[in-house]
Design a protein around this motif. Structure first.
Motif, PDB file in Angstrom:
ATOM      1  N   ALA A   1       0.829  -1.202   0.000  1.00  0.00           N
ATOM      2  CA  ALA A   1       0.000   0.000   0.000  1.00  0.00           C
ATOM      3  C   ALA A   1       0.866   1.255   0.000  1.00  0.00           C
ATOM      4  CB  ALA A   1      -0.930  -0.008   1.210  1.00  0.00           C
ATOM      5  N   HIS A   2       1.995   1.209   0.707  1.00  0.00           N
ATOM      6  CA  HIS A   2       2.906   2.357   0.713  1.00  0.00           C
ATOM      7  C   HIS A   2       3.459   2.606  -0.687  1.00  0.00           C
ATOM      8  CE1 HIS A   2       6.440   4.830   1.686  1.00  0.00           C
ATOM      9  NE2 HIS A   2       5.852   5.112   2.848  1.00  0.00           N
ATOM     10  N   ALA A   3       3.829   1.544  -1.379  1.00  0.00           N
ATOM     11  CA  ALA A   3       4.334   1.690  -2.748  1.00  0.00           C
ATOM     12  C   ALA A   3       3.253   2.251  -3.661  1.00  0.00           C
ATOM     13  CB  ALA A   3       4.827   0.337  -3.263  1.00  0.00           C
ATOM     14  N   GLU A   4       2.013   1.824  -3.458  1.00  0.00           N
ATOM     15  CA  GLU A   4       0.906   2.351  -4.252  1.00  0.00           C
ATOM     16  C   GLU A   4       0.721   3.844  -4.003  1.00  0.00           C
ATOM     17  OE1 GLU A   4      -3.963   1.859  -4.598  1.00  0.00           O
ATOM     18  OE2 GLU A   4      -2.754   0.226  -3.788  1.00  0.00           O
ATOM     19  N   ALA A   5       0.815   4.257  -2.742  1.00  0.00           N
ATOM     20  CA  ALA A   5       0.684   5.676  -2.412  1.00  0.00           C
ATOM     21  C   ALA A   5       1.807   6.481  -3.048  1.00  0.00           C
ATOM     22  CB  ALA A   5       0.691   5.858  -0.896  1.00  0.00           C
ATOM     23  N   ALA A   6       3.032   5.969  -2.973  1.00  0.00           N
ATOM     24  CA  ALA A   6       4.155   6.672  -3.586  1.00  0.00           C
ATOM     25  C   ALA A   6       3.934   6.858  -5.077  1.00  0.00           C
ATOM     26  CB  ALA A   6       5.454   5.908  -3.314  1.00  0.00           C
ATOM     27  N   ALA A   7       3.448   5.823  -5.743  1.00  0.00           N
ATOM     28  CA  ALA A   7       3.196   5.914  -7.178  1.00  0.00           C
ATOM     29  C   ALA A   7       2.143   6.978  -7.488  1.00  0.00           C
ATOM     30  CB  ALA A   7       2.776   4.553  -7.715  1.00  0.00           C
TER      31      ALA A   7
ATOM     32  N   LEU B   1       3.266   3.107   8.600  1.00  0.00           N
ATOM     33  CA  LEU B   1       4.561   2.847   7.994  1.00  0.00           C
ATOM     34  C   LEU B   1       5.044   4.130   7.340  1.00  0.00           C
ATOM     35  CD1 LEU B   1       6.918   1.134   6.940  1.00  0.00           C
ATOM     36  CD2 LEU B   1       5.454   0.410   5.041  1.00  0.00           C
ATOM     37  N   GLY B   2       6.237   4.562   7.722  1.00  0.00           N
ATOM     38  CA  GLY B   2       6.822   5.760   7.129  1.00  0.00           C
ATOM     39  C   GLY B   2       8.147   5.450   6.466  1.00  0.00           C
ATOM     40  N   ARG B   3       8.373   6.097   5.284  1.00  0.00           N
ATOM     41  CA  ARG B   3       9.638   5.929   4.560  1.00  0.00           C
ATOM     42  C   ARG B   3       9.951   7.216   3.817  1.00  0.00           C
ATOM     43  NH1 ARG B   3       9.862   0.292   1.329  1.00  0.00           N
ATOM     44  NH2 ARG B   3      12.086   0.625   1.685  1.00  0.00           N
ATOM     45  N   MET B   4      11.247   7.421   3.569  1.00  0.00           N
ATOM     46  CA  MET B   4      11.668   8.560   2.766  1.00  0.00           C
ATOM     47  C   MET B   4      11.377   8.281   1.298  1.00  0.00           C
ATOM     48  SD  MET B   4      12.886  11.160   4.447  1.00  0.00           S
ATOM     49  CE  MET B   4      13.804  11.972   3.139  1.00  0.00           C
TER      50      MET B   4
ATOM     51  N   LEU C   1       2.122   6.297   5.882  1.00  0.00           N
ATOM     52  CA  LEU C   1       0.899   5.583   5.549  1.00  0.00           C
ATOM     53  C   LEU C   1       0.217   5.129   6.830  1.00  0.00           C
ATOM     54  CD1 LEU C   1      -0.811   4.207   3.221  1.00  0.00           C
ATOM     55  CD2 LEU C   1       0.492   2.134   3.777  1.00  0.00           C
ATOM     56  N   VAL C   2      -1.077   5.382   6.925  1.00  0.00           N
ATOM     57  CA  VAL C   2      -1.886   4.963   8.068  1.00  0.00           C
ATOM     58  C   VAL C   2      -2.944   3.989   7.565  1.00  0.00           C
ATOM     59  CG1 VAL C   2      -3.294   5.731  10.016  1.00  0.00           C
ATOM     60  CG2 VAL C   2      -1.572   7.272   9.035  1.00  0.00           C
ATOM     61  N   CYS C   3      -3.192   2.933   8.333  1.00  0.00           N
ATOM     62  CA  CYS C   3      -4.210   1.954   7.972  1.00  0.00           C
ATOM     63  C   CYS C   3      -5.211   1.816   9.105  1.00  0.00           C
ATOM     64  CB  CYS C   3      -3.566   0.610   7.681  1.00  0.00           C
ATOM     65  SG  CYS C   3      -4.760  -0.688   7.267  1.00  0.00           S
ATOM     66  N   ALA C   4      -6.467   1.635   8.745  1.00  0.00           N
ATOM     67  CA  ALA C   4      -7.539   1.376   9.704  1.00  0.00           C
ATOM     68  C   ALA C   4      -8.575   0.496   9.019  1.00  0.00           C
ATOM     69  CB  ALA C   4      -8.170   2.686  10.168  1.00  0.00           C
ATOM     70  N   PRO C   5      -9.412  -0.202   9.800  1.00  0.00           N
ATOM     71  CA  PRO C   5     -10.529  -0.906   9.166  1.00  0.00           C
ATOM     72  C   PRO C   5     -11.337   0.061   8.305  1.00  0.00           C
ATOM     73  CG  PRO C   5     -10.340  -1.518  11.472  1.00  0.00           C
ATOM     74  CD  PRO C   5      -9.381  -0.387  11.256  1.00  0.00           C
ATOM     75  N   ALA C   6     -11.790  -0.407   7.172  1.00  0.00           N
ATOM     76  CA  ALA C   6     -12.445   0.482   6.201  1.00  0.00           C
ATOM     77  C   ALA C   6     -13.587   1.272   6.815  1.00  0.00           C
ATOM     78  CB  ALA C   6     -12.942  -0.342   5.007  1.00  0.00           C
TER      79      ALA C   6
ATOM     80  N   GLY D   1      -8.872   0.685   5.071  1.00  0.00           N
ATOM     81  CA  GLY D   1      -8.807   2.048   4.580  1.00  0.00           C
ATOM     82  C   GLY D   1      -7.412   2.597   4.805  1.00  0.00           C
ATOM     83  N   TYR D   2      -6.947   3.433   3.879  1.00  0.00           N
ATOM     84  CA  TYR D   2      -5.581   3.957   3.961  1.00  0.00           C
ATOM     85  C   TYR D   2      -5.585   5.481   3.849  1.00  0.00           C
ATOM     86  CZ  TYR D   2      -4.187  -0.875   3.124  1.00  0.00           C
ATOM     87  OH  TYR D   2      -4.034  -2.229   3.218  1.00  0.00           O
ATOM     88  N   LEU D   3      -4.657   6.087   4.586  1.00  0.00           N
ATOM     89  CA  LEU D   3      -4.387   7.516   4.506  1.00  0.00           C
ATOM     90  C   LEU D   3      -2.897   7.681   4.273  1.00  0.00           C
ATOM     91  CD1 LEU D   3      -4.849  10.594   5.008  1.00  0.00           C
ATOM     92  CD2 LEU D   3      -4.585  10.093   7.458  1.00  0.00           C
ATOM     93  N   ALA D   4      -2.529   8.347   3.189  1.00  0.00           N
ATOM     94  CA  ALA D   4      -1.125   8.623   2.884  1.00  0.00           C
ATOM     95  C   ALA D   4      -0.889  10.118   3.031  1.00  0.00           C
ATOM     96  CB  ALA D   4      -0.778   8.163   1.471  1.00  0.00           C
ATOM     97  N   GLU D   5       0.157  10.467   3.755  1.00  0.00           N
ATOM     98  CA  GLU D   5       0.478  11.872   4.021  1.00  0.00           C
ATOM     99  C   GLU D   5       1.929  12.139   3.645  1.00  0.00           C
ATOM    100  OE1 GLU D   5      -2.288  12.577   7.955  1.00  0.00           O
ATOM    101  OE2 GLU D   5      -0.387  11.509   8.166  1.00  0.00           O
ATOM    102  N   LEU D   6       2.131  13.203   2.891  1.00  0.00           N
ATOM    103  CA  LEU D   6       3.464  13.566   2.437  1.00  0.00           C
ATOM    104  C   LEU D   6       3.935  14.784   3.232  1.00  0.00           C
ATOM    105  CD1 LEU D   6       5.370  12.471   0.188  1.00  0.00           C
ATOM    106  CD2 LEU D   6       4.570  14.353  -1.239  1.00  0.00           C
ATOM    107  N   TYR D   7       5.009  14.590   4.005  1.00  0.00           N
ATOM    108  CA  TYR D   7       5.523  15.629   4.895  1.00  0.00           C
ATOM    109  C   TYR D   7       6.898  16.104   4.441  1.00  0.00           C
ATOM    110  CZ  TYR D   7       2.047  14.281   8.434  1.00  0.00           C
ATOM    111  OH  TYR D   7       0.893  14.019   9.122  1.00  0.00           O
ATOM    112  N   ASP D   8       7.254  17.307   4.892  1.00  0.00           N
ATOM    113  CA  ASP D   8       8.646  17.717   4.793  1.00  0.00           C
ATOM    114  C   ASP D   8       9.508  16.712   5.554  1.00  0.00           C
ATOM    115  OD1 ASP D   8       7.979  19.963   3.362  1.00  0.00           O
ATOM    116  OD2 ASP D   8       8.063  21.323   5.075  1.00  0.00           O
ATOM    117  N   PRO D   9      10.710  16.412   5.053  1.00  0.00           N
ATOM    118  CA  PRO D   9      11.531  15.393   5.725  1.00  0.00           C
ATOM    119  C   PRO D   9      12.012  15.864   7.092  1.00  0.00           C
ATOM    120  CG  PRO D   9      12.784  16.481   3.994  1.00  0.00           C
ATOM    121  CD  PRO D   9      11.370  16.968   3.858  1.00  0.00           C
TER     122      PRO D   9
END
Length: 280
Positions: free
Chosen positions: A16-22, A42-45, A57-62, A101-109
């Motif tokens: 899911a993280h890879a999908e959000a990045a794409a 799950l967080g990654r640069m 990336l945040v995950c919760a039941p839909a 359900g997923y929430l992807a958030e893009l932050y300053d590093p």
């Protein structure tokens, strides 16, 4: 922050993280992963059109992928003053995939490490200067003054839980309310440059709640707990602060009952007994 979750959860979150990045036109850089409690985040640069960023990336039941926790970081981005140092939120997206359900958030590093890297409990004395503590005190004061309709701690919960987990009669009426981060532990603070991370649960709480939580997560290291009391004593050593400590201890004892941070339970009970004696 936490250990890698079980294989199935880790695989699903990485996918899911890879999908959000794409979807955000970004690519993962480096292999470092930052996992949340039980693999919930799950967080990654990543690197993308705006340069290096932190993709969380945040995950919760839909059926629960909405509401206070889902909207907390965006609400913080809009409400927090500059005296509250935090990574800025630049983009976000949400989607549902089956039961999740997923929430992807893009932050300053964030270029500095959290004070603890393996969970919220402090297990050794951190090297933090007076400037760091002054910055934290300033941030908590600024945060306390933010006006919000969000709720971090409810009176109804305290009425029910405090007598049960403290094991003694206690006046559960909150003496004063203010705005709190709501999850201010050592894995949500960076050093040597101070930043406050993870703004999902912020809202109103008993006054002094954040300082009380930081102190409670320090109890396994008495020298560090003494540092918290020294630098944040103007918050903790007040009737409001003592009440907030009892509220936090209640919550952490309930968490220990569920199997989290079991070694913290005894010092929490000892601290609660001391606080209860002081108000009798």
């Amino acid at each position: 922050m936490y250990s890698v979750p079980e294989r199935e959860v880790a695989h699903r979150m990485r996918r899911a993280h890879a999908e959000a990045a794409a979807q955000l036109d970004a690519q993962v850089v480096g292999g470092g992963e930052s996992w949340g409690w039980r693999g919930r985040t799950l967080g990654r640069m990543v690197s993308g059109p705006v340069g290096d960023s932190w993709l969380r990336l945040v995950c919760a039941p839909a059926e629960k992928a909405e509401g206070k926790l889902w909207e907390g970081p965006m609400a913080a981005e809009l409400a927090m003053p500059q005296d509250v140092p935090r990574p800025r939120l630049r983009r976000r997206l949400t989607w549902t995939d089956g039961a999740h359900g997923y929430l992807a958030e893009l932050y300053d590093p964030v270029r500095v490490r959290t004070v603890t890297v393996d969970g919220p409990v402090l297990r050794e004395v951190p090297e933090l200067g007076d400037g760091w503590w002054h910055g934290l005190s300033t941030a908590l004061a600024a945060l306390a003054g933010v006006r919000t309709g969000r709720v971090a701690v409810r009176q109804e919960y305290l009425d029910r839980a405090m007598p049960k987990y403290l094991g003694a009669p206690v006046d559960t009426t909150v003496p004063a309310w203010s705005t709190a981060h709501g999850d201010l532990h050592w894995a949500n603070l960076t050093a040597p440059h101070l930043m406050l991370l993870d703004w999902e649960g912020w809202g109103t709480a008993p006054a002094g709640f954040d300082a009380a939580m930081l102190h409670s997560y320090s109890l396994l290291v008495p020298e560090a707990a003494a540092q918290v009391r020294h630098h944040l004593g103007h918050i903790l050593e007040t009737p409001d602060g003592r009440f907030s400590e009892l509220a936090v201890i209640t919550m952490l004892l309930q968490s220990a009952e569920r199997g989290d941070h079991l070694d913290l339970a005894t010092p929490l009970r000892e601290r609660a007994a001391l606080l209860l004696d002081s108000v009798e």
